[in-house]
Design a protein around this motif. Structure first.
Motif, short mmCIF file in Angstrom:
data_model
loop_
_atom_site.label_atom_id
_atom_site.label_comp_id
_atom_site.label_asym_id
_atom_site.label_seq_id
_atom_site.Cartn_x
_atom_site.Cartn_y
_atom_site.Cartn_z
N VAL A 286 0.82 -1.22 0.00
CA VAL A 286 0.00 0.00 0.00
C VAL A 286 0.85 1.27 0.00
O VAL A 286 0.62 2.20 -0.78
CB VAL A 286 -0.96 0.01 1.22
CG1 VAL A 286 -1.72 1.32 1.30
CG2 VAL A 286 -1.93 -1.17 1.15
N LEU A 287 1.86 1.33 0.87
CA LEU A 287 2.65 2.56 1.04
C LEU A 287 3.36 2.94 -0.26
O LEU A 287 3.28 4.08 -0.73
CB LEU A 287 3.66 2.36 2.17
CG LEU A 287 4.45 3.59 2.59
CD1 LEU A 287 3.58 4.52 3.43
CD2 LEU A 287 5.68 3.19 3.39
N ASP B 49 -7.74 4.10 -1.18
CA ASP B 49 -8.37 4.71 0.00
C ASP B 49 -7.47 5.76 0.64
O ASP B 49 -7.93 6.84 1.00
CB ASP B 49 -8.73 3.61 1.00
CG ASP B 49 -9.57 4.16 2.13
OD1 ASP B 49 -10.59 4.82 1.84
OD2 ASP B 49 -9.23 3.94 3.31
N GLY C 56 0.62 11.25 17.11
CA GLY C 56 0.73 9.93 17.72
C GLY C 56 0.17 8.84 16.84
O GLY C 56 0.39 8.84 15.63
N ALA C 57 -0.59 7.93 17.44
CA ALA C 57 -1.12 6.79 16.69
C ALA C 57 -2.21 7.25 15.73
O ALA C 57 -2.94 8.20 16.03
CB ALA C 57 -1.70 5.76 17.66
N PRO C 58 -2.33 6.60 14.57
CA PRO C 58 -3.43 6.94 13.66
C PRO C 58 -4.79 6.78 14.34
O PRO C 58 -5.01 5.82 15.07
CB PRO C 58 -3.27 5.93 12.52
CG PRO C 58 -1.84 5.51 12.56
CD PRO C 58 -1.46 5.55 14.02
N ARG D 235 -8.52 5.99 13.69
CA ARG D 235 -9.24 5.34 12.58
C ARG D 235 -10.74 5.52 12.75
O ARG D 235 -11.20 6.08 13.74
CB ARG D 235 -8.82 3.88 12.51
CG ARG D 235 -7.30 3.76 12.29
CD ARG D 235 -6.82 2.37 11.98
NE ARG D 235 -5.36 2.29 11.95
CZ ARG D 235 -4.63 2.46 10.85
NH1 ARG D 235 -5.20 2.71 9.68
NH2 ARG D 235 -3.31 2.38 10.89
N PHE E 124 -2.90 6.66 8.18
CA PHE E 124 -1.59 7.29 8.04
C PHE E 124 -1.49 7.87 6.64
O PHE E 124 -1.85 7.21 5.67
CB PHE E 124 -0.51 6.24 8.28
CG PHE E 124 0.89 6.78 8.23
CD1 PHE E 124 1.44 7.42 9.33
CD2 PHE E 124 1.65 6.66 7.08
CE1 PHE E 124 2.73 7.92 9.29
CE2 PHE E 124 2.94 7.15 7.03
CZ PHE E 124 3.49 7.79 8.14
N PRO F 149 0.72 8.63 3.70
CA PRO F 149 2.07 8.36 3.21
C PRO F 149 2.76 9.61 2.66
O PRO F 149 3.97 9.77 2.81
CB PRO F 149 1.85 7.33 2.10
CG PRO F 149 0.58 6.64 2.49
CD PRO F 149 -0.27 7.74 3.08
N ARG G 230 -7.50 4.11 21.60
CA ARG G 230 -7.23 3.09 22.63
C ARG G 230 -7.28 3.70 24.04
O ARG G 230 -6.41 3.47 24.88
CB ARG G 230 -5.89 2.39 22.36
CG ARG G 230 -5.90 1.60 21.04
CD ARG G 230 -4.66 0.77 20.82
NE ARG G 230 -3.52 1.49 20.31
CZ ARG G 230 -3.30 1.78 19.03
NH1 ARG G 230 -4.15 1.39 18.11
NH2 ARG G 230 -2.22 2.44 18.66
N ARG H 82 -6.88 6.73 25.06
CA ARG H 82 -6.04 7.89 25.39
C ARG H 82 -6.37 9.07 24.49
O ARG H 82 -6.59 8.91 23.29
CB ARG H 82 -4.57 7.53 25.22
CG ARG H 82 -3.96 6.82 26.43
CD ARG H 82 -2.44 6.85 26.36
NE ARG H 82 -1.97 6.43 25.05
CZ ARG H 82 -1.71 5.16 24.73
NH1 ARG H 82 -1.88 4.21 25.62
NH2 ARG H 82 -1.27 4.85 23.53
N ASP I 235 3.84 -2.35 5.02
CA ASP I 235 4.76 -1.35 5.60
C ASP I 235 4.24 -0.83 6.93
O ASP I 235 3.14 -0.28 7.00
CB ASP I 235 4.95 -0.20 4.63
CG ASP I 235 5.69 -0.64 3.38
OD1 ASP I 235 6.89 -0.91 3.48
OD2 ASP I 235 5.04 -0.74 2.32
N PHE J 259 3.58 2.89 12.27
CA PHE J 259 3.48 3.32 13.66
C PHE J 259 3.52 2.10 14.58
O PHE J 259 2.91 1.07 14.28
CB PHE J 259 2.17 4.09 13.91
CG PHE J 259 2.04 4.63 15.31
CD1 PHE J 259 2.62 5.85 15.65
CD2 PHE J 259 1.38 3.91 16.30
CE1 PHE J 259 2.51 6.34 16.95
CE2 PHE J 259 1.27 4.40 17.59
CZ PHE J 259 1.84 5.62 17.92
#
Lengths: 395, 121
Positions: A42-43, A247, A312-314, A316, A337, A339, A366, A368, B31, B34
């Motif tokens: 994907v990336l 996407d 931080g974290a994606p 979603r 994320f 790219p 999650r 936080r 890939d 994170f």
């Protein structure tokens, strides 16, 4: 929307076998056996499309033609009559669409909620007036087609074209790749379409796409699909790209995904798609859900689709968007994320007072709270091929 | 090196276990963009969520293969999560754990058994 079906009930596209031969990772999507990514992943597929040319099999989507059952032979009158068949269902101005042009529009329900987003095109040729080219989403095509056919009644005929292939060529080198194979396509401007000959058959090619890049979407007969696909891939500038990168590319381009960022509860104004609402028709109150749309146009909607840059974290789909004080505001409707930007980005909804760029918000991932800043969309600039003398009205 | 059915690996040095995900798992994920790791001092229970590894498309949980106390997390992955793909079974390690029960390590698969498990998938 992903529909979980057993493998043997999945529909295949004219290119499913070609994807498997190229080592694609396949996934069920909207009832079809579709490539999610190829060997590059994907990336790299995403970044390749932004730098070169990406080839996408989007044959699961719903191309169709709506035509008058009886034409008068007067091109302008026939266009007005076929527009009148579909306009009651959508919020766009089709009567005012110039020959050869394509318009992004929305199917609305009686409450002004979005049933689907779609493309409507008016053919250029005089002999094709009284006909419209439609492309609807894969997951919604049975309902959309039933609705349009019912509205047209005896005056119109809806002919599905989803037994062929729909191939998108996207990226800064898309025009060079496609024009090399089909001379003349490079002369199309953004949101125009025309038929082109290839191997003795006719392809319907539009300058449009879902990545934010310059590019084309090609409606091909099934019998030619594999030849076209392989001839395009013979050009080293073109890579096959799966639905995964499709996407992430459309997310960076700020383009909503039906069933996620927009649905039957969302109005065009809430979705920040006011450009798709015809001012003429809003004023004349000839839109479905006219009362809600007029009220939202006057007073502003109660929520707006926003873009977020996330720390931080994606974050979603489904993650909660809150104020800095933790007050719940809305939900992330698409996120992941980016790219191209190297950071997580998301779309979601927030009250208009907190929807301005640079507003400091939070997303809950999650359990936080993470930093999230409202940014103007697109996240990554559009690079469409626009005519220099006559700018598009679409932002 | 020992392995779990969920594609984690464990390499022992004294009473410290270094833990990561296998090359197969990294390839399946695509890939990595994170990585979320536990903080040193955290107590882990075998089979419970230990870390999250995210690709462009999705977030995947990584489970603790053994119980114990986290002594280190791979800080390099904050800036370079791609190490999980580039070197899943060395530079892309996730955490070091001071193990609670050496018998848990013995119960994990050796490489031959893990490779047989991969062939069965």
């Amino acid at each position: 929307m992903t529909t979980a079906l057993a493998a043997d009930t999945l529909l295949s596209t004219p290119l499913s076998a070609a994807h498997r031969l190229r080592g694609a990772r396949m996934t069920p999507f909207a009832g079809y056996d579709m490539p999610v990514s190829y060997a590059a992943g994907v990336l790299k597929e995403h970044l390749w499309t932004r730098a070169h040319a990406g080839l996408f099999d989007v044959s699961h989507m719903g191309p169709a033609f709506l035509s008058l059952t009886a034409r008068s032979g007067d091109p302008a009158a026939d266009h007005a009559r076929v527009s009148a068949l579909i306009e009651p269902l959508i919020c766009g101005d089709i009567a005012g669409l110039a020959p050869g042009r394509l318009r992004y529009t929305l199917l609305l329900n009686a409450q002004g909620g979005i049933i689907d987003d779609l493309m409507v095109g008016r053919p250029a040729a005089d002999g094709r007036q009284g006909e419209l080219y439609l492309v609807v989403n894969a997951a919604t095509k049975p309902e959309d087609f039933a609705l349009i056919a019912e509205a047209a009644g005896a005056k119109g005929r809806l002919t599905r074209a989803d037994d062929g292939a729909l191939i998108a060529v996207q990226g800064p080198e898309a025009a060079a790749v496609l024009d090399g194979l089909i001379p003349g396509v490079g002369d199309l401007s953004f949101m125009s379409f025309a038929p082109f000959g290839f191997e003795g058959e006719s392809l319907l090619i539009s300058r449009s796409g879902y990545t934010g890049e310059d590019g084309f979407e090609i409606l091909s007969p099934a019998s030619l699909a594999q030849t076209l696909w392989e001839r395009l891939l013979a050009d080293e500038r073109a890579w096959p790209i799966g639905l995964g990168a499709r996407d992430s590319l459309r997310l960076e381009a700020g383009l909503p995904l039906y069933g996620h960022d927009i649905d039957a509860t969302t109005s065009p104004l809430e979705a920040n798609l006011a450009f798709a609402v015809s001012k003429r028709r809003l004023k004349a109150s000839t839109l479905r859900g006219a009362a809600r749309l007029a009220k939202e146009a006057a007073e502003g909607p109660s929520r707006l689709r926003i873009g977020l840059k996330v720390e931080g974290a994606p974050a979603r789909e489904g993650a909660e968007i809150t104020g800095v004080d933790g007050a719940p505001l809305g939900l992330v409707t698409s996120g992941g994320f980016s790219p191209s930007l190297g950071t997580p980005i998301a779309m979601g909804y927030a009250p208009p007072a907190l929807a301005a760029p640079d507003t400091d918000l939070r997303v809950t991932v999650r359990g936080r709270a993470q930093g999230a800043r409202v940014v103007a969309m697109p996240f990554f600039p559009h690079r469409y091929h626009r005519p220099t003398t006559k700018p598009e009205t679409r932002p | 090196m020992r392995f779990t059915k969920d594609h984690e690996w464990v390499e022992m040095e004294g009473e410290i276990a270094t833990v990561g995900i296998t090359a197969y798992a990294a390839e399946q994920l695509g890939d990595v963009v994170f990585v979320e790791l536990p903080t040193p001092g955290a107590t882990l229970k075998a089979g419970a969520e230990m870390a999250v590894v995210e690709s462009v498309k999705a977030a995947s949980d990584v489970y603790a293969p053994i119980s114990g106390e986290v002594t280190a997390a791979n800080a390099e992955l904050t800036d370079n999560p791609q190490s999980v793909n580039d070197a899943p079974e060395n530079g892309g390690w996730l955490v070091k754990i001071k193990i609670a029960d050496p018998a848990q390590v013995e119960s994990l698969m050796d490489r031959d058994a893990y490779e047989a498990h991969l062939r069965s998938l």
